[in-house]
Motif scaffolding. Sequence first.
Motif, short mmCIF file in Angstrom:
data_model
loop_
_atom_site.label_atom_id
_atom_site.label_comp_id
_atom_site.label_asym_id
_atom_site.label_seq_id
_atom_site.Cartn_x
_atom_site.Cartn_y
_atom_site.Cartn_z
N ARG A 106 0.96 -1.21 0.15
CA ARG A 106 -0.04 -0.18 0.03
C ARG A 106 0.87 1.05 -0.05
NH1 ARG A 106 -5.58 -1.07 1.04
NH2 ARG A 106 -5.81 -3.29 0.93
N SER B 251 2.18 5.17 -3.04
CA SER B 251 2.22 6.48 -2.67
C SER B 251 3.60 7.08 -2.58
CB SER B 251 1.79 6.44 -0.84
OG SER B 251 0.45 5.98 -0.72
N GLY C 35 -8.74 -2.08 6.83
CA GLY C 35 -8.80 -1.83 5.40
C GLY C 35 -8.95 -3.17 4.56
N ARG D 10 -5.82 4.00 5.07
CA ARG D 10 -5.67 5.14 4.44
C ARG D 10 -5.05 6.13 5.36
NH1 ARG D 10 -10.02 8.09 0.61
NH2 ARG D 10 -9.66 6.28 -0.02
N ASN D 11 -5.59 6.21 6.78
CA ASN D 11 -4.68 7.15 7.70
C ASN D 11 -3.18 6.58 7.96
OD1 ASN D 11 -7.68 7.91 9.60
ND2 ASN D 11 -6.83 8.86 7.83
N GLN E 115 -1.03 7.63 5.23
CA GLN E 115 -0.82 9.20 5.43
C GLN E 115 0.17 9.51 6.27
OE1 GLN E 115 -4.96 10.16 6.18
NE2 GLN E 115 -5.30 10.94 3.95
N ARG F 299 -15.34 1.84 3.20
CA ARG F 299 -14.58 2.04 2.16
C ARG F 299 -13.72 0.74 2.13
NH1 ARG F 299 -11.33 7.91 3.03
NH2 ARG F 299 -13.04 9.09 3.56
N ARG G 230 -13.88 -1.00 -1.78
CA ARG G 230 -12.58 -1.67 -2.67
C ARG G 230 -12.75 -2.97 -3.06
NH1 ARG G 230 -8.68 1.84 -4.64
NH2 ARG G 230 -8.43 3.42 -3.43
#
Length: 482
Positions: A15, A19, A151, A186-187, A190, A294, A298
Motif C-alpha cells: 500500500r 504512494s 482496510g 488510509r490514515n 498518510q 471504504r 474496494r
Amino acid sequence: MKILLTGATGYIGKRLLPSLINEGHEVICCVRDKNRFHPAILNSGGKVSVLEIDFLKDQPQNEFIKNIDAAYYLIHSIGANVSDFSKLEETSAKNFISLIDKTKVKQIIYLGGITNEEKLSMHLASRKNVEKILSASRIPVTTLRAGIIVGSGSASFEIIRDLVEKLPVMITPRWLNTKHHPIAIRNVIQYLTGVLLKEELFNRSFDIGGPDILTYKEMLLQFAEVRGLKRFIFTVPVMTPRLSSYWLYFVTSTSYKLAVNLVNSMKIEVIGKPNTLEKLLKIEPIAYKEAVRRAFSRTEQNEVLSSWKDSFISSSYDNKLSEQINVPSYGCFLDRREKEIKTSVGQVINNLWSIGGERGWYYANWLWGVRGFLDKLFGGVGLRRGRTNKQEIYSGDTLDFWRVLVADKPDRRLLLYAEMKLPGEAWLEFKVVEKNQKEYLHQTATFRPKGLLGRIYWYSVLPFHYFVFNGMAENIISFNKK
C-alpha cells in the motif's frame, strides 16, 4: 529522494509503495524473494528497483543502497511459531541496522504496535523490543505505533468479516470486551508518508489511531450494522486462549499460528496516547464505520491492493518461491491431461487466471471443499483464503490452499504449489501449447511423496484424480462466463 522500503511484498508495503512513487521518490524494495514482487510495479513509470535480501541472515555492506535518504522498517514475523517469532524479529532488526548503519540514511521510519499497558503479549512485547533495537542505532528513528488496522485485505478486517458474515449468533471469549483503538489503512499510509524526513519528528514515537475507541464486540456489531446484518454476541468466561485460537482458526481464514498470536494480543487493551501528530500532518481521522465502508467498496470493485493472505503468515510454508519453481520429476507421481482447445485460447487463459476463490476449480467443487475441510482439521490453511483479485494472478499470491509460483501470461503458463497438509509436496501446472497447428491445454499434477505414508496417500486419492483432474481440464477449455 531515495527510499529503502523493507517488507515491500507485505500488506502495508504494497500500500505504501504506490504512494511513494506518486510523490516522485526513487524506491528500493527489499524482498526475501524477488519472484514475489509485483512485475506491474516495475513498469509503472516510477523509479523502482528490487533488492533481494533476507534480514534473518547477516548482511554484508551493499553499495546499491549507500546513498539512501530514508528507510522504512516494515518487517513483521507475527505469523511465525509462537516460540520463535520474537527471536526472529530481533535478528531481523539487528541485521537491518548493521546493513544501513554505514549508509547516508537520515531517518528510519518504523511501524510498530501500541504498547501502553504494563503487561504485554509476546507479540506486542516483540514490537516494543524492535523499536528499542532500532532506536539504539546512530540513525534517527520515527516510530508510529498503530492498533488494529482496518482496510480491505487486512487481517483484522478479514477476520471480523468472516465472523460477522458466517455467524448470526456468536458465543465468544471474554476478550471481546477488551478495548482497542482501530485505524483506517488510509490514515496509516498518510502518517507513514507524512513523517518522511521531517527533522522535528526524529527520535520520537507516536501512537496513531482513529477517532473511535471500541471493544471487539462493538467492532463486530458495527461491522454487522454497515453490512445490514443482525447479529447476537454472548461472551463467556470459560473459553481459554487455546480454545479461542481454535475458534478463530476454524471459523475464519486465519492460520492457527497467527490465531494464537492474535488471541494473545487481543486480551491486551490497546489504546493510543493523545499527541499532536494528527494536526501537524493535517490528517483527517476516519471513523471505524467509514473505514469498513471504504474497505467493502474496494472489495466490491475488485481493487484490493494487498491482502494479508498473500503473505506467508497465512500459511505453514515459509520457503522461497524460487526453490520450488523447478518442478521435480525423479521419484514423483504424475497426472497428465492434454485437451485440444477448440474454443478461444484467450478465453482459456482468462479461465486459468480466474481459477480458485469464488470461481472454484471448474469441477466437483464440493470435493475440493471436503479436501479443504480435512486440511483445516489437520492444521492446514483450508480453502478459506480464496484469492485477492478475481481476474489477475501474480507470483506469490494465494489461491485457496495453493501458492502461485509462476503466472506468466505471455508464456501462457500457470504453476501452483500446494500449501495444504500433505505427506509430501505437490505442484499443479497449466500451460497452453501449440502442436501441429493446433492449441492444447497441458495440465500436470505432480506429487513428490515423503516416505511410505506419501505413497499410500497418492494411491488412496488416485480414484478421484481421473474424475476431478479430467473434469477440471475439460471445463477449463469449455467454460465461457456470460
